[in-house]
Design a protein around this motif. Structure first.
Motif, mmCIF file in Angstrom:
data_model
loop_
_atom_site.group_PDB
_atom_site.id
_atom_site.type_symbol
_atom_site.label_atom_id
_atom_site.label_comp_id
_atom_site.label_asym_id
_atom_site.label_seq_id
_atom_site.Cartn_x
_atom_site.Cartn_y
_atom_site.Cartn_z
ATOM 1 N N ALA A 1 -11.630 71.779 -12.172
ATOM 2 C CA ALA A 1 -11.677 71.031 -13.703
ATOM 3 C C ALA A 1 -12.047 72.653 -14.651
ATOM 4 O O ALA A 1 -11.376 72.668 -15.444
ATOM 5 C CB ALA A 1 -12.480 70.151 -13.649
ATOM 6 N N ALA B 1 -5.717 58.566 -15.272
ATOM 7 C CA ALA B 1 -7.050 58.252 -14.542
ATOM 8 C C ALA B 1 -6.740 57.290 -13.382
ATOM 9 O O ALA B 1 -5.707 57.036 -13.263
ATOM 10 C CB ALA B 1 -7.983 57.870 -15.625
ATOM 11 N N LYS C 1 -4.969 60.378 -8.958
ATOM 12 C CA LYS C 1 -4.737 60.738 -10.262
ATOM 13 C C LYS C 1 -4.162 62.296 -10.336
ATOM 14 O O LYS C 1 -3.445 62.792 -11.260
ATOM 15 C CB LYS C 1 -6.120 60.650 -11.270
ATOM 16 C CG LYS C 1 -7.336 61.149 -10.649
ATOM 17 C CD LYS C 1 -8.637 60.741 -11.403
ATOM 18 C CE LYS C 1 -9.631 61.062 -10.947
ATOM 19 N NZ LYS C 1 -10.314 60.044 -9.680
ATOM 20 N N THR C 2 -4.442 62.976 -9.272
ATOM 21 C CA THR C 2 -4.196 64.466 -9.343
ATOM 22 C C THR C 2 -2.679 64.403 -8.976
ATOM 23 O O THR C 2 -1.877 65.188 -9.767
ATOM 24 C CB THR C 2 -4.885 65.047 -8.454
ATOM 25 O OG1 THR C 2 -6.176 65.449 -8.558
ATOM 26 C CG2 THR C 2 -4.175 66.659 -8.171
ATOM 27 N N GLY D 1 -6.305 68.285 -11.434
ATOM 28 C CA GLY D 1 -7.350 68.806 -10.594
ATOM 29 C C GLY D 1 -6.963 69.579 -9.167
ATOM 30 O O GLY D 1 -7.429 69.520 -8.166
ATOM 31 N N GLU E 1 -5.444 65.256 -16.346
ATOM 32 C CA GLU E 1 -6.285 64.467 -15.311
ATOM 33 C C GLU E 1 -7.656 64.078 -15.807
ATOM 34 O O GLU E 1 -8.390 65.132 -16.494
ATOM 35 C CB GLU E 1 -6.362 65.098 -14.012
ATOM 36 C CG GLU E 1 -6.929 64.298 -13.012
ATOM 37 C CD GLU E 1 -7.080 64.915 -11.944
ATOM 38 O OE1 GLU E 1 -7.874 64.395 -10.627
ATOM 39 O OE2 GLU E 1 -6.438 66.084 -11.287
ATOM 40 N N ASP F 1 -11.098 62.351 -15.243
ATOM 41 C CA ASP F 1 -11.916 62.117 -14.095
ATOM 42 C C ASP F 1 -13.231 60.839 -14.662
ATOM 43 O O ASP F 1 -13.811 61.431 -15.598
ATOM 44 C CB ASP F 1 -12.712 63.089 -13.698
ATOM 45 C CG ASP F 1 -13.533 62.844 -12.297
ATOM 46 O OD1 ASP F 1 -13.247 61.960 -11.707
ATOM 47 O OD2 ASP F 1 -14.368 63.920 -12.038
ATOM 48 N N GLU F 2 -13.280 59.914 -13.769
ATOM 49 C CA GLU F 2 -14.380 58.878 -14.050
ATOM 50 C C GLU F 2 -15.627 59.271 -13.380
ATOM 51 O O GLU F 2 -16.403 58.373 -13.970
ATOM 52 C CB GLU F 2 -13.846 57.537 -13.685
ATOM 53 C CG GLU F 2 -14.020 57.354 -12.265
ATOM 54 C CD GLU F 2 -13.007 58.039 -11.205
ATOM 55 O OE1 GLU F 2 -13.084 57.689 -9.951
ATOM 56 O OE2 GLU F 2 -12.326 58.710 -11.696
ATOM 57 N N SER F 3 -15.906 60.243 -12.570
ATOM 58 C CA SER F 3 -16.797 60.426 -11.801
ATOM 59 C C SER F 3 -18.139 60.169 -12.579
ATOM 60 O O SER F 3 -19.150 59.684 -12.117
ATOM 61 C CB SER F 3 -16.724 61.360 -10.902
ATOM 62 O OG SER F 3 -16.614 62.730 -11.594
#
Length: 470
Positions: free
Chosen positions: A27, A121, A126-127, A149, A170, A172-174
């Protein structure tokens, strides 16, 4: 490390000199690359010499291979990875000086500012979906800026600066990063519980995706795969708020459907149907049902952006993959070696299903490295169950990343959960041992697959070297 998003976000050209703490990650390296290409003064540090750093050095970016306060130099802004420890000397130095300190989400927003953003997402895929969308748009005549990513095989990079105002990212939800971006449009591949160390409960995780959909421009659109129950629920919720939603999948009620799926070796073929109209046949160079659905999501977004089917199809069919997503690493002694980023039970199951198609008459010999103590604690048994689809399984210990070790949560939890009788299982201590165990088990015609989000990716080349020597 949790860095708060500032109340006021600034575009990259107003951040001054920017130093990245953890610049070697997928990222942060992407954000740093875009800034450097645009002329923003950039430096960075990491404790690993990752593959992303070579491209940054080619752009003249100084990349230190350790963390030290003096590396901050004359920076005005720090962008910090979520993996940074609380005692990171560069972050401590930035705080001492009162520098602007940003999480990666704010760093990515800064290079998105002023662009029309399409954010991709989802818990899984997603990548690949982002990469497929980029490939499709370029073939259809677009020239987007992008941040993804993984490394695109077609460009060798995880980020590029395009000539237009479209930005594909991309999302990211993490750690909640995707709630910052305010995109024009979004694609959600699926919504299945993950990162519960951050979100706490599955309900909270699902709510985060609803909140994400709420950040999409009301003049834009949301693409959701309705084969997945979580994404279907999200689509229904978003549509009820008045957002334009385009659904994709094999489901009969999807707006854009895949029919007549066929898998042969490393290819996936399907017919695209919109309403009652068959738009055409797509032949992907990547294997697996989950990649068909990813391609549908990318295709739907491209169509909504005004591009024609034929151009988008050309890009999808030319797509040769992205790094660590069922990536072919080589062949030696009649054994093919692949590597993939799968680290969640659903991802493991999907990649093993795809790998079966590629393996053909050969056996499937898999090495898996669990990623994060928290994820292994919650999903270790399910990971082992999914690995039962392989013929031979080698399990490594947990890759710790941003967490501390827990003696009660090790790779043994995964190895012990592999169904007895369906696979032969070994639990090993390290990367060299994993490579040796794989070589001992592999036979000509077999496919070796390394799985995980940690440094298990380095096992494949070791296997090839050992096989070559054999």
């Amino acid at each position: 490390m949790k860095i708060p998003v500032p109340d006021v976000l600034l575009p990259a050209d107003e951040l001054g000199r920017v130093h990245f703490v953890g610049i070697g990650g997928a990222a942060l390296s992407a954000i740093a690359r875009i800034m450097a290409v645009r002329g923003v003064p950039v430096t960075g540090s990491d404790d690993n010499d990752t593959p992303f750093l070579a491209g940054l050095r080619e752009l003249g970016v100084t990349c230190h291979l350790e963390y030290a306060a003096e590396h901050v130099g004359d920076a005005d802004t720090l962008v910090v990875t979520t993996a940074a420890r609380e005692d990171n000397p560069e972050v401590l130095e930035g705080r001492r000086r009162g520098l602007r300190i940003l999480p990666r989400s704010a760093g990515l927003w800064s290079v998105m500012a002023g662009c029309q953003v399409v954010a991709v997402a989802g818990t899984h895929g997603k990548t690949t979906t982002t990469s497929l969308l980029i490939s499709a748009l370029v073939a259809a005549g677009g020239d987007p800026t992008y941040a993804v990513g993984g490394v695109l095989a077609s460009t060798g990079h995880n980020a590029e600066v395009g000539r237009g105002d479209l930005f594909v990212a991309e999302a990211d939800e993490s750690d909640g990063a995707f709630l910052v971006y305010q995109p024009h449009a979004a694609v959600v591949t699926n919504v299945a519980a993950d990162h519960l160390d951050v979100w706490g409960t599955e309900a909270a995780y699902q709510q985060a995706f609803r909140d994400f959909a709420g950040t999409v421009d009301r003049d834009g659109f949301l693409v959701c795969c309705v084969d997945d129950a979580g994404a279907r629920s999200l689509a229904e919720h978003a549509a009820a708020t008045g957002l334009r939603v385009v659904t994709v999948g094999e489901a009969a009620d999807a707006d854009l459907r895949a029919t007549d799926l066929a898998f042969e070796g490393s290819t996936s073929t399907f017919t695209v149907v919109r309403g009652e109209e068959a738009l055409g046949v797509v032949r992907l160079r990547i294997p697996g049902r989950h990649y068909v659905v990813d391609a549908l999501g990318a295709l739907a977004a491209g169509l909504e952006l005004g591009h024609g089917f034929d151009g988008l199809r050309e890009g999808l069919e030319a797509f040769a993959g992205s790094g660590r997503r069922m990536e072919a690493k080589g062949e030696a002694a009649g054994v093919r070696v692949y590597d993939s980023y799968a680290h969640h039970p659903a991802e493991i199951a999907a990649d093993l299903d795809a790998a079966r198609s590629v393996a053909g008459e050969g056996r499937l010999v898999v090495a898996f490295q669990p990623h994060l103590v928290s994820r292994t604690r919650l999903f270790g048994a399910a990971m082992g169950e999914a690995l039962g689809a392989a013929d031979e399984v080698v399990v490594l210990d947990v890759y710790l990343a941003r967490e501390n070790a827990d003696p009660d949560v090790t790779g043994r939890l995964v190895a012990d959960a592999v169904p007895l009788g369906s696979s032969s299982v070994a639990f090993v201590d390290g990367l060299d041992e994993a490579a040796e165990e794989l070589v001992a088990r592999a036979r000509p015609g077999d496919l070796v697959l390394t799985l995980g989000a940690g440094d298990v990716t380095s096992v494949g080349p070791r296997v090839l070297a050992l096989l070559g020597a054999r």
